[in-house]
Every structure is written in C-alpha cells, then in structure tokens.
Write an enzyme that holds these catalytic residues in place. Structure first.
Site, PDB file in Angstrom:
ATOM      1  N   LYS A 297      16.179  -0.651  -9.039  1.00 41.97           N
ATOM      2  CA  LYS A 297      15.060  -0.790  -9.417  1.00 41.97           C
ATOM      3  C   LYS A 297      14.897  -0.971 -11.033  1.00 41.97           C
ATOM      4  O   LYS A 297      14.447  -1.907 -11.685  1.00 41.97           O
ATOM      5  CB  LYS A 297      13.494   0.638  -9.487  1.00 41.97           C
ATOM      6  N   ASP A 335       4.747  -0.323  -6.015  1.00 35.26           N
ATOM      7  CA  ASP A 335       4.609   1.178  -6.163  1.00 35.26           C
ATOM      8  C   ASP A 335       3.550   1.404  -6.663  1.00 35.26           C
ATOM      9  O   ASP A 335       2.893   2.876  -6.431  1.00 35.26           O
ATOM     10  CB  ASP A 335       6.142   1.541  -6.655  1.00 35.26           C
TER      11      ASP A 335
END
Length: 514
Positions: A297, A335
């Site tokens: 990420k 997220d």
C-alpha cells in the site's frame, strides 16, 4: 476456438477414474486428462478399454515419466506401447515429452490416427525461460511434428507469466495451437486468463488436493468464481496485488458484482513480490485496475502517476485505476472511509445516527500497526476528532507515523500495560491473527479491559482471537468484514464507474465468511 477446460484425473484406480470422468462432465469440463502414471496398477489393454469405452468426455492420455515430473519409472518402450494403444482405441489427445518425441513418432511407424492430436510437451520445474528461449522452444516442438505445443514452467516471479502470454498470443496469430502455463501460486493467472490470451486449454482439478501440477485451481472456481467460459480477448483484467494473497475473498466478491452489472472484466489474485516491476510489465490497457493489500500500500503511492489528495495525506494507496485516455496510474484509498464508517456504526449501534458529530470525537483511539492500513485508520480517526496512539512492534515506525499525523507512539510491548482511561477504541491493522495463524493476537487478553470498542482489519477468520477475547472482556467488536465490504464497494465504483450493488456484496460476504 474457445479455450478448453480440462480436468486432470490422478486417481490410483481405473474404477475411480471412470467415476471421476462423470464428475468432471457434471462440473462442466470439456475433456479429461487421464494420468496413467498415477495408477497403482496398470494393465494396458484391459484398463484403456475400460477408460475409453463409453467415455462421457474426450480424453487426453498422459503417461508422464519421473524425469519430467510424473510418477512412471519404467522404460520408454512400455510407455510408448500404451500411448499407441490409446490412440488405436480412440483417444482424442496423447501427450508426449519433447525429449523423446522424435523417438515416439518413429515408434508409431505407420503414423498416428487422424482422430488423435499429438501434444508435445516441455516442463521446466526450476524457472521460466526467457522470451527468446520460449520462442525457440515452440519452434523445436513444432519441428518434431506436434499438433499442439505445450510448455509448462515454474514461476519465480509473476512477471514470468507475461512472457508466456506473449508467446501464446504470437502462436495464436500464426494459428499454432498452444498450451502455455506457469506453475505455482505466482503463475495462477496463466491458468485463469487462458481464454483472454488464446491458450488452447487450461486445467482445473476436480477438488482441492486432486491437482496434477502445483498451482492448479479447481474446476468449480474457474467456472463459478472466474467465469472462465465467458472470458474474451477484450475482457479487462482487474485484481488484487498482495503477498500473501491466496486468502483474499476479493475475487469472489468483485467477479460476482461485475457479472451482476454486465461489466466485461475478471478479477484475479496477483501474488506480487516487487510492485514497480509488476506495474511496469503489466502496463497494457488490458490490465485496467488493481486493489493493493499488504505489503504494497505504501509503495503504491510512489508507483502511481497521480495520487488522490486523501490517499497522499494518508501515505497509502489501496486502489489503482489505469486511466483509459493516457494509461496513467491513479491512486486512491478506500480503506479510510470503509474502516472509520464501520467503527462509527459499531459505536452507534442501533441508536439514531447524527452524521454531523462523529462518535470518535474526543475518544482515545489506539491503532496497532504503522503500515498502509494503519495510516488510513490513524488519519481517519484524527480527522474525526479522536486522540490517536500508534502502537507498533518497531517503535521507530510508530514514531514516524505518530509525528506525521500528530499522535503518540508506543511499542506493542508497552501496549500490554497501557490503561490511561476506560472507553478507549482499539484497531488492529496488522496481519496478526490471519489465517492460518488463527491462534495469534496482537495483544494479550488481560490488556483488553479498558477498551469499549475493538476493531480487527483481519477478516479471515471472521472472528479472530483478538475479537473473541475482546468480546469476552466486555467490548463491542467490529469485524474486518465490515471494512472489507465498504472499501470494496468504493473500489468497485472506481473500477466500473457504476454504483456498487451493496445488497449483493453483503450477501456474498455472508455466504463466504466463517
């Protein structure tokens, strides 16, 4: 021609193979591969007649020697005789290894029957050859008289698959039927995307544990999860980039959602070791978007051409979309909203929701982990007015994130005795407790007494040890499945430009979670 779906039969007895042929037909296979070398006892004429008489599907007969990854340890003459007999009895395909192909063709003397296609195969159990070597290998296999070229190699890196795809496409352009597969988990996409790139066939096992080569998916997954019968050359490829990635429920979720709205794409798992290398190799418009999970990420922020301001502020990207107009990679973070909204709703429960004031405001919010997901939750909690603490196994990483967003830092060990006040919120963003290490927890049970709400980003299993022990300690628990559903809905909308079918997402997740 459409890619064929072949079920390998690796049973120890002929009777079992006969039964499994019927199973393969029922599951949707186009043909079966009968692996004679797996039979514990093999009587050539008697057994081949039983296997081929009244067969419900076309058959590919393989009698693989030990030196090419099979089970047979005898001399080649016996193998050759069995393969010739299979041809005479009507087998539609016979597989012979390149190393002995010329010798086998001479052994046939009168030639092979017209109804039978000869697959000449080469297996490399160490690595994938270079592009030039793959091209030369195809030429050598063709030169011995193959009807179908088969090359299987072990994938050291997922980028190895791209070379195989290029060779398959080149063979298709020259009307050379080719089976090209990369073995192992890094090569899974070579099996899933066969129809897109023109592979002659792909293999799907009858069930987990019945594979004939490493990395084979099941027939059920190929048909029901990846919708392999409907993949076309113009089908877009989307997928999840991670390491590990095999546990992910994202393919089940997104593929069903794509089908429900008629979006021509397939969502696959990418086991990626090096993100920049992967994105460079899979840069064609065919690969339209990616979900990013652990450990990529943060690296994704640097790899993208443009990054959404929130993702940039968080310092982590969990979604990459390839812009059709110029092919540039655009990074986003779903997220953040997914996790924070799930925790807020967990705190509110059934009470009336006042969206103007977050229930996180003024609360002490402890984040375990300083990676991409940790950054997203820390940023989101801070934005909602919480006081944030970052706890990480490596203190330096915790301190870096804490200084970035204006929080405090602790080590994971210090968290065991950290009880400044009651009613705190705890969010685990590490992979601790993920399947298969389900007995692990980031902190011991005795440290959970001061938390009112505990969230775990891990969703396999649905109730982790951390969540179970938190509930036993009196806390409200929020499963990572909620974050998963909500962030996935955000990704779906970025990939497709369409509203996410929330009820379908929830139905699929409920059906596939344990």
């Amino acid at each position: 021609m459409a890619t064929l779906l072949c079920a390998p039969l690796v049973a120890k007895t002929v009777d079992q193979m006969v039964r499994e042929m019927a199973v393969a037909k029922g599951l949707g296979a186009d043909l079966v591969e009968i692996r004679l070398d797996h039979l514990s006892v093999f009587r050539p004429r008697e057994d081949l007649e039983l296997l081929l008489k009244g067969r419900p599907l076309p058959v590919l007969i393989t009698y693989r020697p030990k030196w090419e990854g099979g089970q047979y340890e005898g001399d080649d003459t016996r193998r050759f005789e069995a393969l010739r007999l299979a041809m005479e009895l009507g087998a539609e395909y016979v597989d012979i290894e390149l190393k002995v192909a010329e010798e086998f063709i001479k052994f046939l003397s009168g030639g092979k029957p017209d109804h039978c296609k000869l697959i000449v195969s080469s297996h490399n159990y160490e690595s994938t050859p270079t592009s030039d070597d793959l091209g030369n290998l195809v030429a050598r296999i063709q030169a011995v008289g193959a009807d179908i070229v088969k090359i299987a190699a072990v994938g050291v890196d997922i980028t190895d698959v791209a070379r195989m795809f290029q060779v398959i496409v080149h063979c298709q352009e020259r009307q050379v039927p080719m089976i090209g597969l990369i073995m192992g988990e890094r090569g899974l996409i070579s099996r899933l995307l066969c129809p897109k790139f023109g592979g002659y066939l792909t293999f799907g096992s009858l069930d987990a544990g019945k594979e004939s080569a490493p990395g084979q998916p099941t027939l059920t997954d190929l048909l029901n999860v990846y919708n392999i019968k409907n993949l076309r050359p113009d089908t877009k490829v989307v997928g999840i980039i991670g390491k590990p990635v095999g546990h992910s429920k994202s393919p089940v979720l997104h593929n069903a959602a794509f089908q429900s709205v008629g979006f021509n794409a397939v969502y696959v798992p990418f086991l990626v070791d090096d993100l920049p290398s992967f994105l460079k190799v899979y840069s064609s418009p065919d690969f339209a978007g990616f979900s990013c999970t652990i450990p990529h990420k943060e690296a994704a922020v640097v790899c993208c051409d443009e990054v959404d301001p929130i993702a940039k502020a968080i310092g982590a990207v969990n979604t990459i979309v390839k812009r059709p107009s110029d092919g540039k990679l655009i990074g986003y973070n779903t997220d953040y909203v997914g996790a924070i909204s799930a925790i807020e709703d967990g705190i509110r429960g059934s009470r009336v929701k006042d969206s103007s004031i977050s229930p996180l405001a003024g609360k002490l919010f402890v984040v375990i982990g300083a990676g991409g997901a940790g950054k997203a939750l820390a940023y989101g909690a801070k934005e909602k007015g919480a006081r944030v603490i970052i706890a990480n196994r490596t203190y330096e990483r915790a301190r870096e994130l804490a200084s970035l967003i204006g929080a405090e830092a602790l080590t994971l060990a210090q968290l065991e005795n950290f009880r400044p006040e009651d009613g705190m919120i705890l969010a685990n963003t590490t992979s601790i407790g993920m399947h298969p290490k389900v007995d692990e927890s980031p902190i011991p049970k005795h440290a959970l007494g001061s938390y009112a709400v505990v969230f775990d980003a891990v969703y396999t299993p649905k109730v982790t040890r951390l969540l179970r022990e938190a509930e036993e300690s009196g806390a409200t628990i929020v499963s990572g499945l909620e974050m998963f559903i909500r962030q996935a809905m955000g990704q779906f909308e970025l990939f497709t430009g369409l509203p996410a079918p929330e009820s379908l997402f929830r139905e699929i997740v409920a059906k596939n979670s344990s």
